[in-house]
Write an enzyme that holds these catalytic residues in place. Sequence first.
Site, mmCIF file in Angstrom:
data_model
loop_
_atom_site.group_PDB
_atom_site.id
_atom_site.type_symbol
_atom_site.label_atom_id
_atom_site.label_comp_id
_atom_site.label_asym_id
_atom_site.label_seq_id
_atom_site.Cartn_x
_atom_site.Cartn_y
_atom_site.Cartn_z
ATOM 1 N N ILE A 18 0.832 -1.207 0.000
ATOM 2 C CA ILE A 18 0.000 0.000 0.000
ATOM 3 C C ILE A 18 0.870 1.263 0.000
ATOM 4 O O ILE A 18 0.569 2.240 -0.695
ATOM 5 C CB ILE A 18 -0.947 -0.024 1.229
ATOM 6 C CG1 ILE A 18 -1.974 -1.151 1.075
ATOM 7 C CG2 ILE A 18 -1.635 1.330 1.416
ATOM 8 C CD1 ILE A 18 -2.778 -1.459 2.340
ATOM 9 N N ASP A 60 13.252 3.515 10.798
ATOM 10 C CA ASP A 60 12.443 2.624 11.638
ATOM 11 C C ASP A 60 11.464 3.526 12.376
ATOM 12 O O ASP A 60 11.853 4.298 13.253
ATOM 13 C CB ASP A 60 13.349 1.860 12.613
ATOM 14 C CG ASP A 60 12.552 0.908 13.508
ATOM 15 O OD1 ASP A 60 11.325 1.090 13.641
ATOM 16 O OD2 ASP A 60 13.167 -0.012 14.079
ATOM 17 N N ASN A 87 2.052 4.821 7.278
ATOM 18 C CA ASN A 87 1.612 3.563 6.666
ATOM 19 C C ASN A 87 2.360 2.339 7.200
ATOM 20 O O ASN A 87 1.799 1.243 7.226
ATOM 21 C CB ASN A 87 1.818 3.674 5.144
ATOM 22 C CG ASN A 87 1.737 2.327 4.464
ATOM 23 O OD1 ASN A 87 0.651 1.798 4.234
ATOM 24 N ND2 ASN A 87 2.896 1.741 4.141
ATOM 25 N N TYR A 154 -2.330 -7.258 16.696
ATOM 26 C CA TYR A 154 -2.558 -6.418 15.512
ATOM 27 C C TYR A 154 -3.892 -5.681 15.630
ATOM 28 O O TYR A 154 -3.968 -4.466 15.420
ATOM 29 C CB TYR A 154 -2.545 -7.284 14.252
ATOM 30 C CG TYR A 154 -2.763 -6.515 12.972
ATOM 31 C CD1 TYR A 154 -1.724 -5.812 12.377
ATOM 32 C CD2 TYR A 154 -4.011 -6.497 12.344
ATOM 33 C CE1 TYR A 154 -1.924 -5.110 11.197
ATOM 34 C CE2 TYR A 154 -4.220 -5.802 11.170
ATOM 35 C CZ TYR A 154 -3.170 -5.102 10.596
ATOM 36 O OH TYR A 154 -3.375 -4.403 9.429
ATOM 37 N N LYS A 158 -4.493 -1.572 15.837
ATOM 38 C CA LYS A 158 -5.244 -0.784 14.853
ATOM 39 C C LYS A 158 -6.424 -0.057 15.508
ATOM 40 O O LYS A 158 -6.831 1.018 15.074
ATOM 41 C CB LYS A 158 -5.705 -1.682 13.702
ATOM 42 C CG LYS A 158 -4.535 -2.227 12.880
ATOM 43 C CD LYS A 158 -3.691 -1.103 12.278
ATOM 44 C CE LYS A 158 -2.545 -1.621 11.437
ATOM 45 N NZ LYS A 158 -1.759 -0.543 10.814
ATOM 46 N N ILE A 189 -6.350 -6.709 1.447
ATOM 47 C CA ILE A 189 -5.692 -6.166 0.260
ATOM 48 C C ILE A 189 -4.546 -7.085 -0.133
ATOM 49 O O ILE A 189 -3.771 -7.527 0.738
ATOM 50 C CB ILE A 189 -5.139 -4.742 0.555
ATOM 51 C CG1 ILE A 189 -6.198 -3.868 1.252
ATOM 52 C CG2 ILE A 189 -4.623 -4.085 -0.722
ATOM 53 C CD1 ILE A 189 -7.483 -3.661 0.499
ATOM 54 N N THR A 191 -1.301 -7.732 -0.758
ATOM 55 C CA THR A 191 0.071 -7.241 -0.562
ATOM 56 C C THR A 191 0.801 -8.388 0.144
ATOM 57 O O THR A 191 0.155 -9.362 0.557
ATOM 58 C CB THR A 191 0.101 -6.015 0.371
ATOM 59 O OG1 THR A 191 -0.305 -6.450 1.682
ATOM 60 C CG2 THR A 191 -0.814 -4.891 -0.105
HETATM 61 N N1 NAD Z 1 -2.765 -5.648 3.282
HETATM 62 C C1 NAD Z 1 -3.876 -5.587 3.996
HETATM 63 O O1 NAD Z 1 -4.794 -6.417 3.796
HETATM 64 C C2 NAD Z 1 -4.066 -4.525 5.042
HETATM 65 C C3 NAD Z 1 -5.319 -4.434 5.658
HETATM 66 C C4 NAD Z 1 -5.534 -3.468 6.625
HETATM 67 C C5 NAD Z 1 -4.531 -2.584 6.971
HETATM 68 N N2 NAD Z 1 -3.320 -2.671 6.366
HETATM 69 C C6 NAD Z 1 -2.278 -1.726 6.798
HETATM 70 O O2 NAD Z 1 -1.718 -1.042 5.697
HETATM 71 C C7 NAD Z 1 -0.344 -0.746 5.974
HETATM 72 C C8 NAD Z 1 0.525 -1.254 4.838
HETATM 73 O O3 NAD Z 1 0.374 -2.652 4.758
HETATM 74 P P1 NAD Z 1 0.794 -3.532 3.482
HETATM 75 O O4 NAD Z 1 -0.259 -4.531 3.297
HETATM 76 O O5 NAD Z 1 1.195 -2.657 2.372
HETATM 77 O O6 NAD Z 1 2.052 -4.294 4.127
HETATM 78 P P2 NAD Z 1 3.482 -4.683 3.512
HETATM 79 O O7 NAD Z 1 4.028 -5.686 4.446
HETATM 80 O O8 NAD Z 1 3.371 -4.991 2.076
HETATM 81 O O9 NAD Z 1 4.297 -3.305 3.656
HETATM 82 C C9 NAD Z 1 4.612 -2.747 4.905
HETATM 83 C C10 NAD Z 1 5.933 -2.018 4.787
HETATM 84 O O10 NAD Z 1 6.229 -1.445 6.066
HETATM 85 C C11 NAD Z 1 7.609 -1.631 6.310
HETATM 86 N N3 NAD Z 1 7.885 -1.593 7.744
HETATM 87 C C12 NAD Z 1 7.656 -2.553 8.672
HETATM 88 N N4 NAD Z 1 8.091 -2.154 9.862
HETATM 89 C C13 NAD Z 1 8.616 -0.913 9.701
HETATM 90 C C14 NAD Z 1 9.215 0.020 10.574
HETATM 91 N N5 NAD Z 1 9.397 -0.238 11.884
HETATM 92 N N6 NAD Z 1 9.637 1.211 10.072
HETATM 93 C C15 NAD Z 1 9.484 1.479 8.754
HETATM 94 N N7 NAD Z 1 8.931 0.630 7.878
HETATM 95 C C16 NAD Z 1 8.505 -0.557 8.358
HETATM 96 C C17 NAD Z 1 7.945 -2.981 5.680
HETATM 97 O O11 NAD Z 1 9.336 -3.121 5.458
HETATM 98 C C18 NAD Z 1 7.112 -2.937 4.415
HETATM 99 O O12 NAD Z 1 7.840 -2.385 3.336
HETATM 100 C C19 NAD Z 1 -0.026 -1.381 7.328
HETATM 101 O O13 NAD Z 1 -0.110 -0.417 8.352
HETATM 102 C C20 NAD Z 1 -1.115 -2.422 7.469
HETATM 103 O O14 NAD Z 1 -1.375 -2.753 8.806
HETATM 104 C C21 NAD Z 1 -3.062 -3.627 5.405
#
Ligand code: NAD
Length: 251
Positions: A18, A60, A87, A154, A158, A189, A191
Site C-alpha cells: 500500500i 524505523d 503507513n 494487531y 489498529k 488487500i 500485498t
Molecule cells: N494488506 C492488507 O490487507 C491490510 C489491511 C488493513 C490494513 N493494512 C495496513 O496497511 C499498511 C501497509 O500494509 P501492506 O499490506 O502494504 O504491508 P506490507 O508488508 O506490504 O508493507 C509494509 C511495509 O512497512 C515496512 N515496515 C515494517 N516495519 C517498519 C518500521 N518499523 N519502520 C518502517 N517501515 C517498516 C515494511 O518493510 C514494508 O515495506 C499497514 O499499516 C497495514 O497494517 C493492510
Amino acid sequence: MSRVAGKVVLVTGAGSGIGRATAKLLAAEGATVIVTDVNRPGGMETVQQIGGRARFEEQDTSKEADWKRIIDDILAREGRLNGLVNNAGIAGPFPSTFESETVEQWQRILAINVQGVFLGCKHGVPVMRQSGGGSIVNLSSLAAFLGTPDLSAYGASKGAVRQFTKTVAIDCARKGYKVRCNSVHPGVILTPMGAGIMPNDKAKERVRRSIPIGDFGAPEDIAYGILYLISDESRFITGTELVIDGGMNAI
Ligand SMILES: NC(=O)c1ccc[n+]([C@@H]2O[C@H](COP(=O)([O-])OP(=O)(O)OC[C@H]3O[C@@H](n4cnc5c(N)ncnc54)[C@H](O)[C@@H]3O)[C@@H](O)[C@H]2O)c1
C-alpha cells in the site's frame, strides 16, 4: 495529474504494498515524495519506479531518533512538509491468539503500529504547522472495528490508531493548527502482508467469499483514498474513518 501538485509528502513503509502504491500515485499527481522504510532495497525500488520527484531514506518508525533525523533532513532539503502517511506496519506471526501471543511479540507490534504513528504525529505536526498546514493519514484497518482472534495484538494496535487519530485531529483543529488527521481502514488487500494471513488457496478462497464485492482489494484502491485525504479536496475532513473494504464492515 495535479491533485497534490507542489506538496511534499512523507510516506512510511513505502517499500512495499500500500505504501508503494500510495507513493507512486502521490508522485503521479504532482507531489514530491519522501519514501521511507526499514527495507532499503524495497524503498529504492519504489523510488526507481517513480522515476523522479522522490527520494528514499531508511527509517524505523518505532524509533524517535529516526523521526528526528528524517524531519530535520526534510526541513534542510525540501524546506517544508505538507502531508504525512503513517503507513508502516506489521501483522506479526499468523495466527496469534491472545493465549499464544508473547509479551515480546505484543510489544513489537504495538511499538511499530502504535508508537510509530504517535511519533509520526508528534514530530510531523510542528513541521506541518511551520509549512502553513498539512494532512496526516494514519493506516488503521478493518481490524479496528472487529474482533480479530487470530491477530490479537494487531487488532488492538489498529484500534489504538483509530482512536488516537481522532485525538490528534481534534487537538490540532481546536488549536487552529491547520493540520488535519484521518484514518484509513483497508479490508483484505493483496500485498505481502495480506497474503501472510491467507496461508493456502483454500483459506484465500474462504476469505474472498466473505467479501461482499466478491474480490480482494488492490493497493491502488487504498492509495486513491489516501490521495483524496492528502489533497485539499478533503479540506473540511478531519478525525474521520475512511473504510475501503469491499463492503465487509457493512455486514
Ligand atoms: N494488506 C492488507 O490487507 C491490510 C489491511 C488493513 C490494513 N493494512 C495496513 O496497511 C499498511 C501497509 O500494509 P501492506 O499490506 O502494504 O504491508 P506490507 O508488508 O506490504 O508493507 C509494509 C511495509 O512497512 C515496512 N515496515 C515494517 N516495519 C517498519 C518500521 N518499523 N519502520 C518502517 N517501515 C517498516 C515494511 O518493510 C514494508 O515495506 C499497514 O499499516 C497495514 O497494517 C493492510
